[in-house]
Design an enzyme around this catalytic site. Sequence first.
Site, PDB file in Angstrom:
ATOM      1  CE  LYS A 168      -1.606   2.618   2.958  1.00 13.80           C
ATOM      2  NZ  LYS A 168      -1.342   3.822   2.131  1.00 13.80           N
ATOM      3  N   GLY A 219       7.474   5.157   7.608  1.00 22.55           N
ATOM      4  CA  GLY A 219       6.697   6.398   7.651  1.00 22.55           C
ATOM      5  C   GLY A 219       7.029   7.178   8.912  1.00 22.55           C
ATOM      6  CD  GLU A 222       1.149  12.409  14.328  1.00 18.00           C
ATOM      7  OE1 GLU A 222       0.250  12.378  13.480  1.00 18.00           O
ATOM      8  OE2 GLU A 222       1.817  13.426  14.608  1.00 18.00           O
ATOM      9  N   GLY A 224       3.585   5.282  12.874  1.00 12.90           N
ATOM     10  CA  GLY A 224       4.213   4.031  13.325  1.00 12.90           C
ATOM     11  C   GLY A 224       3.637   3.579  14.654  1.00 12.90           C
ATOM     12  CD  GLU A 241      13.834   0.661   9.279  1.00 16.55           C
ATOM     13  OE1 GLU A 241      14.330   1.712   9.760  1.00 16.55           O
ATOM     14  OE2 GLU A 241      14.335  -0.466   9.466  1.00 16.55           O
ATOM     15  CB  CYS A 275      14.108   8.706   6.799  1.00 19.04           C
ATOM     16  SG  CYS A 275      14.995   7.477   5.836  1.00 19.04           S
ATOM     17  CD  GLU A 371      11.416  13.224  10.030  1.00 20.09           C
ATOM     18  OE1 GLU A 371      10.239  12.914  10.291  1.00 20.09           O
ATOM     19  OE2 GLU A 371      12.174  12.493   9.366  1.00 20.09           O
TER      20      GLU A 371
HETATM   21  P1  NAD Z   1       3.099   8.770   7.118  1.00 22.28           P
HETATM   22  O1  NAD Z   1       3.385   8.108   8.421  1.00 22.28           O
HETATM   23  O2  NAD Z   1       2.150   9.882   7.073  1.00 22.28           O
HETATM   24  O3  NAD Z   1       2.541   7.692   6.069  1.00 22.28           O
HETATM   25  C1  NAD Z   1       3.226   6.489   5.772  1.00 22.28           C
HETATM   26  C2  NAD Z   1       2.217   5.455   5.269  1.00 22.28           C
HETATM   27  O4  NAD Z   1       1.318   5.101   6.335  1.00 22.28           O
HETATM   28  C3  NAD Z   1       1.335   5.928   4.114  1.00 22.28           C
HETATM   29  O5  NAD Z   1       1.207   4.890   3.185  1.00 22.28           O
HETATM   30  C4  NAD Z   1       0.001   6.202   4.809  1.00 22.28           C
HETATM   31  O6  NAD Z   1      -1.103   6.107   3.945  1.00 22.28           O
HETATM   32  C5  NAD Z   1      -0.020   5.094   5.842  1.00 22.28           C
HETATM   33  N1  NAD Z   1      -0.952   5.282   6.975  1.00 22.28           N
HETATM   34  C6  NAD Z   1      -1.586   6.416   7.354  1.00 22.28           C
HETATM   35  N2  NAD Z   1      -2.341   6.148   8.456  1.00 22.28           N
HETATM   36  C7  NAD Z   1      -2.170   4.841   8.754  1.00 22.28           C
HETATM   37  C8  NAD Z   1      -2.662   3.977   9.788  1.00 22.28           C
HETATM   38  N3  NAD Z   1      -3.476   4.415  10.740  1.00 22.28           N
HETATM   39  N4  NAD Z   1      -2.257   2.687   9.788  1.00 22.28           N
HETATM   40  C9  NAD Z   1      -1.411   2.211   8.862  1.00 22.28           C
HETATM   41  N5  NAD Z   1      -0.904   2.995   7.871  1.00 22.28           N
HETATM   42  C10 NAD Z   1      -1.287   4.280   7.806  1.00 22.28           C
HETATM   43  O7  NAD Z   1       4.535   9.161   6.539  1.00 22.28           O
HETATM   44  P2  NAD Z   1       4.846  10.055   5.244  1.00 22.28           P
HETATM   45  O8  NAD Z   1       4.477  11.466   5.577  1.00 22.28           O
HETATM   46  O9  NAD Z   1       4.300   9.387   4.032  1.00 22.28           O
HETATM   47  O10 NAD Z   1       6.438   9.924   5.153  1.00 22.28           O
HETATM   48  C11 NAD Z   1       7.324  10.764   5.809  1.00 22.28           C
HETATM   49  C12 NAD Z   1       7.874  10.119   7.064  1.00 22.28           C
HETATM   50  O11 NAD Z   1       8.465   8.847   6.768  1.00 22.28           O
HETATM   51  C13 NAD Z   1       8.990  10.927   7.705  1.00 22.28           C
HETATM   52  O12 NAD Z   1       8.828  10.943   9.099  1.00 22.28           O
HETATM   53  C14 NAD Z   1      10.249  10.138   7.351  1.00 22.28           C
HETATM   54  O13 NAD Z   1      11.349  10.346   8.207  1.00 22.28           O
HETATM   55  C15 NAD Z   1       9.749   8.743   7.388  1.00 22.28           C
HETATM   56  N6  NAD Z   1      10.623   7.848   6.637  1.00 22.28           N
HETATM   57  C16 NAD Z   1      11.387   6.955   7.319  1.00 22.28           C
HETATM   58  C17 NAD Z   1      12.264   6.119   6.619  1.00 22.28           C
HETATM   59  C18 NAD Z   1      13.111   5.111   7.346  1.00 22.28           C
HETATM   60  O14 NAD Z   1      13.605   4.198   6.693  1.00 22.28           O
HETATM   61  N7  NAD Z   1      13.307   5.222   8.647  1.00 22.28           N
HETATM   62  C19 NAD Z   1      12.348   6.208   5.232  1.00 22.28           C
HETATM   63  C20 NAD Z   1      11.545   7.141   4.568  1.00 22.28           C
HETATM   64  C21 NAD Z   1      10.689   7.954   5.276  1.00 22.28           C
END
Ligand code: NAD
Length: 467
Positions: A168, A219, A222, A224, A241, A275, A371
Amino acid sequence: MSDYKLAINGQNVDGDMVLDVVNPATGDVFAQVARASVAQANSAVAAAKAAFPSWSRTPIAERKKILASFADKLNARAEEIARVMTQEQGKPLAESQFEVSYTEAFIRHFAGMDIASYVVQDDEAFHVEVRRKALGVVAAITPWNFPILIPGFKLAMATLAGNTVILKPSPTTPICGLILGEICNEVFPAGVVNVIVDDNDLGAVLSEHPDVAKVSFTGSVETGKRVMASASSTLKRLTLELGGNDAGIILPDVDVKETAKKIFAAAFMNCGQVCLAVKRAYVPDSIYDEMCDELAKLADAAIVDDGLKQGAEIGPLQNKAQYEKVLGFLESAKKDGTIIAGGEQVDRPGYFLRPTIVRDVAEGTRIVDEEQFGPILPVIRYKDGEDIVARVNQSQFGLGGSVWSADKDKAIELAGEMESGTVWVNQHLYFAPHIPFAGAKNSGIGIEFAEEGLAEFTQIQVINVAN
Ligand code: NAD
């Protein structure tokens, strides 16, 4: 009719709904893609569940061959994918091209790995063997900053280990994920890889689903935490992650000009939406002014433009919500520090912000403690000789970090004291499929890549035989 379809049970299918995809360089909708309903999410899980017994028993040599042809097909569509990635994600075309080729390299690396059983005891009394078995259905939930790389490596690791997958992707960059779905439909048996698109409403359906064995999530911290909470009722395996707030600690003995260039590149790649970007630079008194000036010069010279334009070095922020969030960081940075480069929106449609350098700023402010995930770099002063690692370690994040010095041994010693999953010396950002990657503290749980990461897509089984 949508421009790109879902992948469910080996078929490319329309969604029960349609989702608009916005080009962040213009703010306009440029494509419409299939969006899944809850019923379609459930049928994707059912397809993955049905495909699991046969896929998990398929010899690993066969799974590796299929992954190699997945890499070949990705390669064949590389230019098309790179262009559409720039349109939906915003990054300069060269960065998109690099991302596609890096994804291919990750898939090929995993296609070359094995998951071997091993014997831990073999004597007159017992023969004890440790095996690694696939888990079942894996939900891969991914963000918008690397829309091919992150889905690509999760799919490859999960399927190599014998799992079936529901991918997804993020709703603001769904096309790359849907193209992966088209390719997967050509190479994998039906149901092994399914791709569904949502509007931020199906992640929870997957992470709560009783037929999903593991969630591999990348992602924000929050979200996570929400995934962890909703996965708890069925004790799912989890890899999280999450976000980072990487510090670059610069020691007084560096070549300021050279280091400034490298810090700048590691802070502003993908418009700061990485990230592992340098998100705070710690600079000692003795070179503070000089380093700030060098960074400001680089920021002033950077070419900010539509990623499809030749020469563009920094594209727009990826989506409106992120743009507005980063503008909020900018407002607080203006109050908490001194802006010496950038700081203004670009007068054109789309979500553009010039690379911004903030000086005279310290911990206890939003731009340093949180961040920012955008093109704003705070430069924080410390006293030569001060125990700066202790200050850096106060952060709740622990993804990456770096130490910069002409004295490599000293830098390695400080690196060891940092509370981060990866610490670089005289560089920042290099990661690869043979290097385990894991966040400390709030930056995550679990490991990706290498033997350790692959193991997370499996369950140990001990076969313990009386001799
Ligand atoms: P996000 O947490 O908003 O979304 C990530 C994913 O989670 C999306 O597909 C979203 O649709 C889904 N999602 C939303 N609500 C959910 C729920 N309740 N349950 C399950 N899934 C849900 O993150 P973003 O804004 O897309 O990405 C940016 C963030 O990702 C930044 O904090 C960045 O640091 C982090 N990131 C981390 C890594 C790593 O490897 N550590 C790599 C890339 C990005």
